[in-house]
Write a protein that holds these residues in place. Structure first.
Motif, PDB file in Angstrom:
ATOM      1  N   ARG A   1      -6.923  16.141  -0.239  1.00 15.16           N
ATOM      2  CA  ARG A   1      -7.759  14.999   0.136  1.00 15.16           C
ATOM      3  C   ARG A   1      -8.460  14.387  -1.069  1.00 15.16           C
ATOM      4  NH1 ARG A   1     -10.941  18.137   4.839  1.00 15.16           N
ATOM      5  NH2 ARG A   1     -11.089  19.562   3.066  1.00 15.16           N
ATOM      6  N   ARG A   2      -8.601  15.167  -2.136  1.00 17.70           N
ATOM      7  CA  ARG A   2      -9.224  14.655  -3.358  1.00 17.70           C
ATOM      8  C   ARG A   2      -8.236  13.926  -4.252  1.00 17.70           C
ATOM      9  NH1 ARG A   2     -11.624  19.696  -6.134  1.00 17.70           N
ATOM     10  NH2 ARG A   2     -12.056  18.129  -7.744  1.00 17.70           N
ATOM     11  N   SER A   3      -6.981  14.305  -4.210  1.00 22.31           N
ATOM     12  CA  SER A   3      -6.007  13.780  -5.180  1.00 22.31           C
ATOM     13  C   SER A   3      -5.106  12.691  -4.621  1.00 22.31           C
ATOM     14  CB  SER A   3      -5.131  14.922  -5.703  1.00 22.31           C
ATOM     15  OG  SER A   3      -4.480  15.582  -4.631  1.00 22.31           O
ATOM     16  N   LEU A   4      -4.970  12.593  -3.309  1.00 22.27           N
ATOM     17  CA  LEU A   4      -4.104  11.579  -2.710  1.00 22.27           C
ATOM     18  C   LEU A   4      -4.913  10.320  -2.424  1.00 22.27           C
ATOM     19  CD1 LEU A   4      -1.963  13.748  -0.249  1.00 22.27           C
ATOM     20  CD2 LEU A   4      -1.210  12.717  -2.402  1.00 22.27           C
ATOM     21  N   HIS A   5      -4.427   9.202  -2.928  1.00 21.08           N
ATOM     22  CA  HIS A   5      -5.109   7.916  -2.786  1.00 21.08           C
ATOM     23  C   HIS A   5      -4.202   6.925  -2.068  1.00 21.08           C
ATOM     24  CE1 HIS A   5      -7.868   9.429  -5.926  1.00 21.08           C
ATOM     25  NE2 HIS A   5      -6.767   9.834  -6.550  1.00 21.08           N
TER      26      HIS A   5
ATOM     27  N   SER B   1       1.668  16.317  15.330  1.00 24.60           N
ATOM     28  CA  SER B   1       0.502  15.446  15.201  1.00 24.60           C
ATOM     29  C   SER B   1       0.837  14.292  14.269  1.00 24.60           C
ATOM     30  CB  SER B   1      -0.716  16.220  14.676  1.00 24.60           C
ATOM     31  OG  SER B   1      -0.430  16.811  13.424  1.00 24.60           O
ATOM     32  N   VAL B   2       0.060  13.210  14.389  1.00 23.32           N
ATOM     33  CA  VAL B   2       0.323  11.990  13.627  1.00 23.32           C
ATOM     34  C   VAL B   2      -0.994  11.456  13.082  1.00 23.32           C
ATOM     35  CG1 VAL B   2       1.291   9.654  13.692  1.00 23.32           C
ATOM     36  CG2 VAL B   2       2.283  11.451  15.130  1.00 23.32           C
ATOM     37  N   TYR B   3      -0.962  11.050  11.811  1.00 20.79           N
ATOM     38  CA  TYR B   3      -2.124  10.485  11.145  1.00 20.79           C
ATOM     39  C   TYR B   3      -1.826   9.059  10.687  1.00 20.79           C
ATOM     40  CZ  TYR B   3      -4.277  15.135  10.751  1.00 20.79           C
ATOM     41  OH  TYR B   3      -4.849  16.354  11.018  1.00 20.79           O
ATOM     42  N   PRO B   4      -2.844   8.224  10.549  1.00 14.99           N
ATOM     43  CA  PRO B   4      -2.645   6.927   9.896  1.00 14.99           C
ATOM     44  C   PRO B   4      -2.479   7.118   8.386  1.00 14.99           C
ATOM     45  CG  PRO B   4      -4.956   7.212  10.432  1.00 14.99           C
ATOM     46  CD  PRO B   4      -4.226   8.390  11.030  1.00 14.99           C
ATOM     47  N   LEU B   5      -1.928   6.111   7.731  1.00 13.73           N
ATOM     48  CA  LEU B   5      -1.675   6.193   6.292  1.00 13.73           C
ATOM     49  C   LEU B   5      -2.940   6.554   5.519  1.00 13.73           C
ATOM     50  CD1 LEU B   5       0.724   5.658   4.284  1.00 13.73           C
ATOM     51  CD2 LEU B   5      -0.268   3.381   3.942  1.00 13.73           C
ATOM     52  N   GLU B   6      -4.076   6.009   5.946  1.00 17.80           N
ATOM     53  CA  GLU B   6      -5.330   6.246   5.238  1.00 17.80           C
ATOM     54  C   GLU B   6      -5.755   7.706   5.271  1.00 17.80           C
ATOM     55  OE1 GLU B   6      -4.981   2.089   6.506  1.00 17.80           O
ATOM     56  OE2 GLU B   6      -4.833   4.016   7.575  1.00 17.80           O
TER      57      GLU B   6
ATOM     58  N   ARG C   1       0.838  -1.196   0.000  1.00 19.94           N
ATOM     59  CA  ARG C   1       0.000   0.000   0.000  1.00 19.94           C
ATOM     60  C   ARG C   1       0.874   1.247   0.000  1.00 19.94           C
ATOM     61  NH1 ARG C   1      -4.079   0.804   4.383  1.00 19.94           N
ATOM     62  NH2 ARG C   1      -2.275   0.403   5.705  1.00 19.94           N
ATOM     63  N   GLY C   2       0.527   2.169  -0.878  1.00 18.54           N
ATOM     64  CA  GLY C   2       1.247   3.431  -0.934  1.00 18.54           C
ATOM     65  C   GLY C   2       0.313   4.581  -1.240  1.00 18.54           C
ATOM     66  N   VAL C   3       0.676   5.772  -0.797  1.00 20.25           N
ATOM     67  CA  VAL C   3      -0.096   6.979  -1.088  1.00 20.25           C
ATOM     68  C   VAL C   3       0.319   7.482  -2.461  1.00 20.25           C
ATOM     69  CG1 VAL C   3      -0.606   9.344  -0.366  1.00 20.25           C
ATOM     70  CG2 VAL C   3      -0.314   7.540   1.349  1.00 20.25           C
TER      71      VAL C   3
ATOM     72  N   GLN D   1      -5.661  14.197   4.584  1.00 17.34           N
ATOM     73  CA  GLN D   1      -5.974  15.198   5.603  1.00 17.34           C
ATOM     74  C   GLN D   1      -4.703  15.816   6.170  1.00 17.34           C
ATOM     75  OE1 GLN D   1      -9.128  16.324   6.709  1.00 17.34           O
ATOM     76  NE2 GLN D   1      -7.793  17.883   7.639  1.00 17.34           N
ATOM     77  N   ALA D   2      -3.675  15.006   6.363  1.00 17.85           N
ATOM     78  CA  ALA D   2      -2.394  15.521   6.866  1.00 17.85           C
ATOM     79  C   ALA D   2      -1.804  16.539   5.895  1.00 17.85           C
ATOM     80  CB  ALA D   2      -1.421  14.367   7.083  1.00 17.85           C
ATOM     81  N   ALA D   3      -1.849  16.229   4.598  1.00 19.22           N
ATOM     82  CA  ALA D   3      -1.333  17.163   3.592  1.00 19.22           C
ATOM     83  C   ALA D   3      -2.213  18.417   3.518  1.00 19.22           C
ATOM     84  CB  ALA D   3      -1.262  16.475   2.237  1.00 19.22           C
ATOM     85  N   PHE D   4      -3.509  18.250   3.688  1.00 20.76           N
ATOM     86  CA  PHE D   4      -4.425  19.394   3.712  1.00 20.76           C
ATOM     87  C   PHE D   4      -4.060  20.349   4.840  1.00 20.76           C
ATOM     88  CE2 PHE D   4      -8.368  21.379   5.226  1.00 20.76           C
ATOM     89  CZ  PHE D   4      -8.853  21.954   4.053  1.00 20.76           C
TER      90      PHE D   4
END
Length: 443
Positions: free
Chosen positions: A49-53, A388-393, A26-28, A397-400
C-alpha cells in the motif's frame, strides 16, 4: 477515455477504431526512486500500500506485432506483490535490461513501472503486422511476452532466451486503464463471464495447466494421486480443478477449515488442514524436521488408502520443498513453478536419487498451453476462482491481502469497468454454471 468506456458499455465496440486514443491514462505503478523504501524491513513487514501508486502516464504507441487494449478489469498475482516490495530484486533491473535490446524495447525503460499480468478488455489499436485481432475485439491476455526471433523458442516459446513476463519484466501492464501487449498474448474473452471474472484466470490458469497437465510439465494422467499445496489459492484452485476434471485424485493441502470447505465445494474429498494438524517442517531457520515429513507422508497414505503422490504440485518453495521431495512416490514427480516462502530450497537428495524421483521446473506457459487453458474456461469446464474485487485506486490493499495470504482464490481489480457484473454476452451458459462461478465469492 470516457468515450471509449461509453462505447464498450453500449456494446458499440466496432466504433472503437475511430475514437481518439488518450495521450495519458491511469495505471498502477511503482517508482524507481523508491526501490530502497523498505530497506531493513522483513519481507512480511513490507507493505504494498506504500509502494503502489495510481499515476497518469503517457500512452505508448503500438509497434509491430503489438496491440493497445482498453482494460476493463485485471487481477493480482504474486509477481505484483514481488514488484511492490522490490523482492527478490527491483523490477527496474528487468526494464533496463529489456530497454537495451532494441529501440522499440527502450520505451519500457522508464522511471515508473506500470504493473499487472492479467487483463480482460477490448482491443483499441493494433500495430503493423497484426492480422488476427482488430479494434473492438473482446479479449483476455496471457502474460508471455516473446518476439520469437531466436530458434530456441520455436519448439517451446518458454525456452526462448528473450521471453519475459508482461507487467513484471516489461512495462505497460494490465493494472491500468490501457495496456500494451504483443498480439500473440491475446485470446478470446469467455462470453459467459463478467470482465472481472474473465480477468482473473489468465496467469494462474495457464501456469497450472502447463505445470500439471502439459507434456512440458508433469503430464498428469487419469488415476494419478496429486498433492496440491495451497489448494484453495490462486494457483492451487486451478490445479485442483484440473486434477478433478482429468480423472486424478487431488490431495488438497490448506491452512484453515474455511479453505478446506472451498476445496470441498470444488469436489475434492481428500484434504489436509496443515494448521489444524500442526505440521512444522522446520525446527528452526536452519534445520528441517524429517519426523514431520514422515508424519505428513503417513497422513497422505491414510487418506489415499496407502498411495504416495504420483505428482506434487509445488509452489510454496523453501517451507515445503523438503517435505515434497520426501512424500512423492518412487519414480514420482515434483513440479515447481514458484517459491512464495523463499527461493533457496533444501531437501534430502537420498530420497530423490535413490527413489528415482524427478524435479521439473515449470514457468508460466507457451501460447498453445495458455490457449488450451483459456478454451476450458470458455467452455465452462474450468471456472474462475474470484473471491473479491477492488477498484483501481485500492490496488495496494488488494496486493496487501495477497501478500498476507488474507484471500482465497484470486483477487480482482476493476480498471475501466465502473462496477462488477458487466461484460457478459452469453447469459445462458453463465446460468448453467453460476454456482461454480460464484463458489469463491464472499468467502
Amino acid at each position: 477515455m470516457q468515450k471509449i468506456l461509453d462505447a464498450v458499455l453500449a456494446g458499440e465496440t466496432a466504433a472503437l477504431g475511430s475514437l481518439p486514443v488518450p495521450e495519458f491514462y491511469r495505471g498502477v505503478t511503482v517508482h524507481a526512486d523508491e526501490v530502497e523504501m523498505f530497506a531493513g524491513e522483513s519481507t512480511q513487514d513490507k507493505d504494498p500500500r506504500r509502494s503502489l501508486h495510481v499515476d497518469e502516464v503517457p500512452t505508448p504507441e503500438p509497434g509491430p506485432g503489438e496491440a493497445l487494449v482498453a482494460v476493463m478489469a485485471s487481477a493480482i498475482n504474486y509477481n505484483t506483490v514481488w514488484t511492490s516490495i522490490f523482492e527478490p530484486l527491483s523490477t527496474f533491473e528487468f526494464l533496463r535490461r529489456y530497454g537495451r535490446t532494441s529501440e522499440l524495447a527502450a520505451r519500457h525503460d522508464q522511471p515508473y513501472h506500470v504493473v499487472g499480468s492479467d487483463l480482460a478488455g477490448v482491443v483499441l489499436r493494433t500495430g503493423p503486422g497484426v492480422h488476427a485481432w482488430k479494434p473492438g475485439d473482446r479479449v483476455v491476455a496471457h502474460c508471455l511476452d516473446v518476439g520469437l526471433e531466436h530458434p530456441d523458442g520455436h519448439g517451446d516459446t518458454m525456452l526462448d532466451p528473450e521471453q519475459r513476463i508482461w507487467g513484471f519484466e516489461t512495462n505497460f501492464g494490465g493494472l491500468a486503464e490501457l495496456a500494451l501487449v504483443k498480439s500473440n498474448q491475446l485470446m478470446p474473452k469467455p462470453a459467459h463471464l463478467s470482465w472481472e471474472e474473465a480477468a482473473c484466470p489468465g496467469l494462474v490458469n495457464s501456469t497450472a495447466y502447463r505445470q500439471l497437465v502439459s507434456r512440458n510439465g508433469a503430464a498428469m494422467k487419469q488415476g494419478d494421486t496429486v498433492l496440491i499445496w495451497g489448494a484453495s489459492g490462486g494457483l492451487g484452485s486451478y490445479a485442483t480443478q484440473f486434477a478433478l476434471g482429468g480423472g486424478a485424485i487431488p490431495v488438497c493441502v490448506v491452512s484453515s477449515e474455511q479453505k478446506a470447505e472451498i476445496c470441498r465445494r470444488m469436489g475434492a474429498e481428500l484434504i489436509i488442514d496443515r494448521s489444524a494438524e500442526g505440521y512444522r517442517f522446520w525446527k528452526d531457520e536452519q534445520t528441517q524436521d524429517p519426523k514431520e515429513w514422515r508424519r505428513f507422508g503417513a497422513r497422505i497414505r491414510e487418506l489415499t488408502g496407502g498411495d504416495d503422490p504420483d505428482i506434487v504440485f509445488e509452489h510454496p518453495g523453501r517451507e515445503t520443498f523438503g517435505a515434497s521431495v520426501f512424500v512423492a512416490r518412487r519414480g514420482g514427480t515434483i513440479v515447481t513453478c514458484a517459491s512464495t516462502s523463499g527461493f533457496l530450497h533444501q531437501y534430502d537428495n537420498r530420497y530423490l536419487w535413490m527413489h528415482l524421483k524427478r524435479i521439473i521446473g515449470s514457468h508460466f506457459a507457451n501460447y498453445r498451453e495458455a490457449w488450451e487453458a483459456n478454451r476450458l474456461i470458455t467452455r465452462g469446464r474450468i471456472h474462475p476462482t474470484l473471491s473479491s474485487v477492488y477498484p483501481l485506486e485500492q490496488t495496494g490493499q488488494a496486493a496487501f491481502d495477497v501478500h498476507r495470504n488474507a484471500h482465497q482464490g484470486k483477487v480482482g481489480v476493476l480498471c475501466l469497468a465502473p462496477e462488477e457484473g458487466l461484460g457478459v454476452t452469453d447469459p445462458e451458459l453463465r446460468e448453467r454454471h453460476l454456482p461454480e462461478i460464484n463458489r469463491f465469492r464472499g468467502v
